[in-house]
Write a protein that holds these residues in place. Structure first.
Motif, mmCIF file in Angstrom:
data_model
loop_
_atom_site.group_PDB
_atom_site.id
_atom_site.type_symbol
_atom_site.label_atom_id
_atom_site.label_comp_id
_atom_site.label_asym_id
_atom_site.label_seq_id
_atom_site.Cartn_x
_atom_site.Cartn_y
_atom_site.Cartn_z
ATOM 1 N N PRO A 140 0.834 -1.214 0.000
ATOM 2 C CA PRO A 140 0.000 0.000 0.000
ATOM 3 C C PRO A 140 0.863 1.256 0.000
ATOM 4 O O PRO A 140 1.867 1.346 0.713
ATOM 5 N N ALA A 141 0.471 2.224 -0.798
ATOM 6 C CA ALA A 141 1.243 3.468 -0.916
ATOM 7 C C ALA A 141 1.364 4.175 0.426
ATOM 8 O O ALA A 141 2.410 4.773 0.728
ATOM 9 N N HIS A 179 4.742 6.258 4.855
ATOM 10 C CA HIS A 179 5.061 6.272 6.283
ATOM 11 C C HIS A 179 6.517 5.851 6.497
ATOM 12 O O HIS A 179 7.247 6.470 7.275
ATOM 13 N N TYR A 180 6.928 4.822 5.790
ATOM 14 C CA TYR A 180 8.322 4.372 5.857
ATOM 15 C C TYR A 180 9.281 5.468 5.395
ATOM 16 O O TYR A 180 10.309 5.718 6.039
ATOM 17 N N LEU A 181 8.956 6.149 4.298
ATOM 18 C CA LEU A 181 9.851 7.181 3.769
ATOM 19 C C LEU A 181 10.074 8.308 4.773
ATOM 20 O O LEU A 181 11.202 8.782 4.939
ATOM 21 N N VAL A 182 9.011 8.742 5.432
ATOM 22 C CA VAL A 182 9.140 9.801 6.428
ATOM 23 C C VAL A 182 10.023 9.350 7.580
ATOM 24 O O VAL A 182 10.939 10.075 8.009
ATOM 25 N N GLN A 183 9.785 8.149 8.075
ATOM 26 C CA GLN A 183 10.578 7.653 9.193
ATOM 27 C C GLN A 183 12.023 7.371 8.780
ATOM 28 O O GLN A 183 12.951 7.540 9.578
ATOM 29 N N ARG A 187 16.604 -7.609 13.920
ATOM 30 C CA ARG A 187 15.224 -7.629 14.398
ATOM 31 C C ARG A 187 14.621 -6.225 14.387
ATOM 32 O O ARG A 187 13.440 -6.048 14.073
ATOM 33 N N LEU A 188 15.434 -5.241 14.728
ATOM 34 C CA LEU A 188 14.956 -3.862 14.695
ATOM 35 C C LEU A 188 14.686 -3.391 13.265
ATOM 36 O O LEU A 188 13.778 -2.595 13.034
ATOM 37 N N GLU A 189 15.474 -3.885 12.324
ATOM 38 C CA GLU A 189 15.198 -3.595 10.911
ATOM 39 C C GLU A 189 13.844 -4.183 10.507
ATOM 40 O O GLU A 189 13.048 -3.522 9.832
ATOM 41 N N ALA A 190 13.595 -5.425 10.902
ATOM 42 C CA ALA A 190 12.295 -6.035 10.613
ATOM 43 C C ALA A 190 11.180 -5.238 11.278
ATOM 44 O O ALA A 190 10.096 -5.062 10.705
ATOM 45 N N GLY A 191 11.457 -4.737 12.487
ATOM 46 C CA GLY A 191 10.478 -3.898 13.177
ATOM 47 C C GLY A 191 10.196 -2.608 12.429
ATOM 48 O O GLY A 191 9.080 -2.075 12.493
ATOM 49 N N PHE A 192 11.202 -2.101 11.722
ATOM 50 C CA PHE A 192 11.008 -0.899 10.892
ATOM 51 C C PHE A 192 10.028 -1.200 9.760
ATOM 52 O O PHE A 192 9.164 -0.383 9.433
ATOM 53 N N ASP A 217 7.746 -3.580 9.932
ATOM 54 C CA ASP A 217 6.453 -3.731 10.614
ATOM 55 C C ASP A 217 5.787 -2.365 10.807
ATOM 56 O O ASP A 217 4.583 -2.208 10.624
ATOM 57 N N MET A 218 6.598 -1.396 11.200
ATOM 58 C CA MET A 218 6.106 -0.031 11.425
ATOM 59 C C MET A 218 5.481 0.537 10.152
ATOM 60 O O MET A 218 4.384 1.098 10.163
ATOM 61 N N GLY A 219 6.193 0.377 9.026
ATOM 62 C CA GLY A 219 5.665 0.875 7.769
ATOM 63 C C GLY A 219 4.411 0.139 7.343
ATOM 64 O O GLY A 219 3.408 0.756 6.955
ATOM 65 N N MET A 220 4.464 -1.188 7.436
ATOM 66 C CA MET A 220 3.333 -1.997 7.004
ATOM 67 C C MET A 220 2.067 -1.692 7.792
ATOM 68 O O MET A 220 0.977 -1.576 7.244
#
Length: 234
Positions: free
Chosen positions: A46-47, A52-56, A220-225, A227-230
């Motif tokens: 989803p865009a 959200h990922y790009l901003v973070q 794991r924190l990368e995967a969490g990133f 998760d945050m975007g998704m």
């Protein structure tokens, strides 16, 4: 779609990065094969999740530059100081500008990114990297940094070789191409070489269990990133 030729692995067989990746394989694979990544590959992400990922990621890059300033402080010879200073300068003077330009294509301007609060995943990851650098030495810091730098190159390489990846008409094709580009792969290869060299210099064999825990946590924190975007998580 037929598979494209696989890009060569950046890891040196038996080198420190190669051994850390093997030891942390479950966390590493969850990171590089995350549903967010698969969604970029086939264009179904989803865009809103990508924005959200790009901003973070913009906020993340600011702390990444701080980490390289810390690397210069932690270095004990001029070569490592210059390498850290060069990386910090590249982030602040080049990569941040490229990221801002890329985000503008998604309708996000720098002022909007600056005004956004850091998501919990951003706070957790960036502060972990900085803490490892403050509490540990230069090797600890670079072990914490490696999953981001090398991982993005490996993600792009996997996506380029995956028959499920769609490039024509895919809104994320530019992102994939950016991290599969030979110039970025040189940056990732240099990080692998630096990690391997620091491992020899700073006794990685005797510290391997602790270094593995650090590498695993960063993965794991990368995967969490992702998760945050998704999940559009705050």
């Amino acid at each position: 779609m037929t598979a494209r030729p696989a890009l060569p692995d950046l890891a040196t067989p038996g080198g420190l990065f190669d051994r850390l990746r093997t030891a942390a394989r479950p966390s590493w694979d969850r990171y590089i094969r995350h549903d967010f990544v698969r969604g970029m590959g086939d264009g179904t992400l989803p865009a809103a999740s990508f924005r959200h990922y790009l901003v973070q990621d913009y906020l993340f890059l600011i702390h990444f530059a701080r980490a390289y300033a810390l690397a210069a402080f932690k270095a004990d010879d001029l070569a490592d100081m210059r390498a850290a200073a060069s990386s910090m300068s590249a982030l602040l003077d080049l990569e941040m500008g490229l990221h801002i330009k890329y985000c503008s294509g998604w309708g996000i301007d720098e002022a909007a990114m600056q005004a956004m609060p850091e998501a919990q995943a951003t706070l957790a990851y960036t502060r972990y990297v900085l803490e490892r650098g403050v509490a540990g030495d230069l090797l600890d810091l670079h072990v914490a940094l490696a999953p981001c730098i090398v991982g993005y190159a490996e993600i792009a390489a996997h996506l380029m070789a995956d028959p499920a990846t769609v490039l024509d008409g895919n809104p994320y094709a530019d992102w994939i191409a950016m991290y599969a580009d030979p110039e970025y792969r040189k940056v990732a290869a240099a990080q692998v070489a630096l990690l391997d060299r620091l491992g020899v210099k700073r006794g990685a064999d005797a510290r391997f269990a602790d270094l593995t825990r650090c590498f695993d946590a960063a993965s794991r924190l990368e995967a969490g990133f992702w998760d945050m975007g998704m999940g559009l998580l705050p």
